[in-house]
Design a protein around this motif. Structure first.
Motif, short mmCIF file in Angstrom:
data_model
loop_
_atom_site.label_atom_id
_atom_site.label_comp_id
_atom_site.label_asym_id
_atom_site.label_seq_id
_atom_site.Cartn_x
_atom_site.Cartn_y
_atom_site.Cartn_z
N PRO A 107 38.56 29.84 45.81
CA PRO A 107 38.75 31.21 46.31
C PRO A 107 39.99 31.91 45.76
N THR A 108 40.69 31.29 44.81
CA THR A 108 41.98 31.84 44.35
C THR A 108 41.85 33.26 43.82
N ALA A 109 40.90 33.51 42.91
CA ALA A 109 40.76 34.85 42.32
C ALA A 109 40.42 35.88 43.39
N ALA A 110 39.55 35.51 44.30
CA ALA A 110 39.17 36.45 45.37
C ALA A 110 40.35 36.71 46.30
N GLU A 111 41.15 35.70 46.58
CA GLU A 111 42.33 35.88 47.42
C GLU A 111 43.33 36.81 46.75
N ASN A 112 43.55 36.64 45.45
CA ASN A 112 44.50 37.50 44.73
C ASN A 112 44.04 38.95 44.72
N ALA A 113 42.74 39.17 44.56
CA ALA A 113 42.21 40.53 44.60
C ALA A 113 42.42 41.14 45.99
N ALA A 114 42.23 40.33 47.02
CA ALA A 114 42.45 40.81 48.39
C ALA A 114 43.92 41.10 48.63
N ARG A 115 44.80 40.31 48.04
CA ARG A 115 46.24 40.55 48.18
C ARG A 115 46.64 41.90 47.58
N GLU A 116 46.10 42.19 46.40
CA GLU A 116 46.42 43.47 45.75
C GLU A 116 45.95 44.64 46.62
N LYS A 117 44.77 44.53 47.19
CA LYS A 117 44.27 45.58 48.07
C LYS A 117 45.15 45.72 49.32
N ALA A 118 45.61 44.58 49.83
CA ALA A 118 46.44 44.61 51.03
C ALA A 118 47.77 45.30 50.76
N VAL A 119 48.38 45.00 49.61
CA VAL A 119 49.67 45.62 49.26
C VAL A 119 49.51 47.12 49.08
N LYS A 120 48.44 47.56 48.42
CA LYS A 120 48.21 48.99 48.23
C LYS A 120 47.99 49.68 49.58
N ALA A 121 47.26 49.03 50.47
CA ALA A 121 47.02 49.61 51.79
C ALA A 121 48.31 49.71 52.58
#
Length: 245
Positions: free
Chosen positions: A162-176
């Motif tokens: 799940p690493t790639a999916a987690e990193n994509a979610a992290r980027e969305k979280a920071v932008k939000a």
């Protein structure tokens, strides 16, 4: 002599008057003091990604009953061996089959105003099966039921990595989080000066298995069709922002 004493007294008075001025100087503010005096925002946000799973986990097993514990275990072992063989024929490797429960329990009959009466023994053997090729999932399920599995605990879908999916979610979280900070700052007549701290909370967790009753009803059908759908990967974060006018 009197002149010397008066000079000494005058000197003491001048020293005493100068002392408060020296102590009145403010010590430099520490980092913690500066934060507490600043206008800050403590916010939280999350980011989420959805994608197709690439693995599944099934809980299944065999339950048998007999008059004695030994007979129940022997019958269970025979039937479970057939299930294991069916799993292997379905393309499941031995390393992906793990025993999760093995038990023998007495069974009693309860009647009103009567002591419990022993009615035999029940042996249960459950395994957790990991399927890495979802195209083989329906085939594996059908094979195990045909092989004698009479307990299906449920199924859950997940990701091998799940690493790639987690990193994509992290980027969305920071932008939000940044967008929320900007909104609050403008609404209060401030601007965001800097991000003081950032903390990550929970991250990816696979969905809970479907209940046994529902899965058993589906597995009894011929040529079981399995729909993996999507899995959600969510990351929660919180941040402290400093504001300025």
């Amino acid at each position: 002599m009197k002149t010397m004493m008066r000079a000494a007294a005058l000197s003491l008075v001048l020293a005493a008057a100068a002392a408060p001025a020296a102590f009145a100087q403010t010590a430099p503010a520490t980092g913690a003091d500066a934060v507490f005096r600043a206008t800050t925002l403590n916010l939280s946000a999350y980011g989420e990604t959805k994608l197709a799973p690439d693995m599944a986990t099934i809980s299944l097993g065999v339950s048998t009953e007999a008059a004695t514990a030994q007979a129940a275990m022997q019958a269970n072992a025979t039937q479970m061996n057939q299930v294991m063989a069916a799993l292997k024929r379905g393309g499941i490797a031995a390393k992906d089959i793990q025993t999760s429960q093995l038990s023998v329990e007495p069974q009693y009959v309860y009647e009103q105003n009567q002591p419990p009466k022993l009615n035999g023994y029940r042996a249960t053997n459950q395994v957790t099966v990991t399927v890495h090729d979802l195209s083989k999932l329906g085939q594996a399920v059908d094979a195990t039921v045909a092989g004698g599995a009479n307990q299906v605990g449920g199924i859950s879908f997940g990701l091998e990595d799940p690493t790639a999916a987690e990193n994509a979610a992290r980027e969305k979280a920071v932008k939000a989080l940044a967008a929320k900070a900007d909104l609050y700052a403008k609404a209060t007549g401030h601007r965001v000066l800097r991000l003081v701290s950032l903390n990550e909370g929970s991250s990816y967790s696979p969905p809970q298995p479907m209940p046994m009753v529902a899965m058993s009803a589906r597995f009894k059908e011929a040529d079981t069709a399995v729909s993996p759908g999507e899995v959600r990967v969510r990351v929660d974060i919180s941040g402290l922002y400093e504001l300025a006018r």
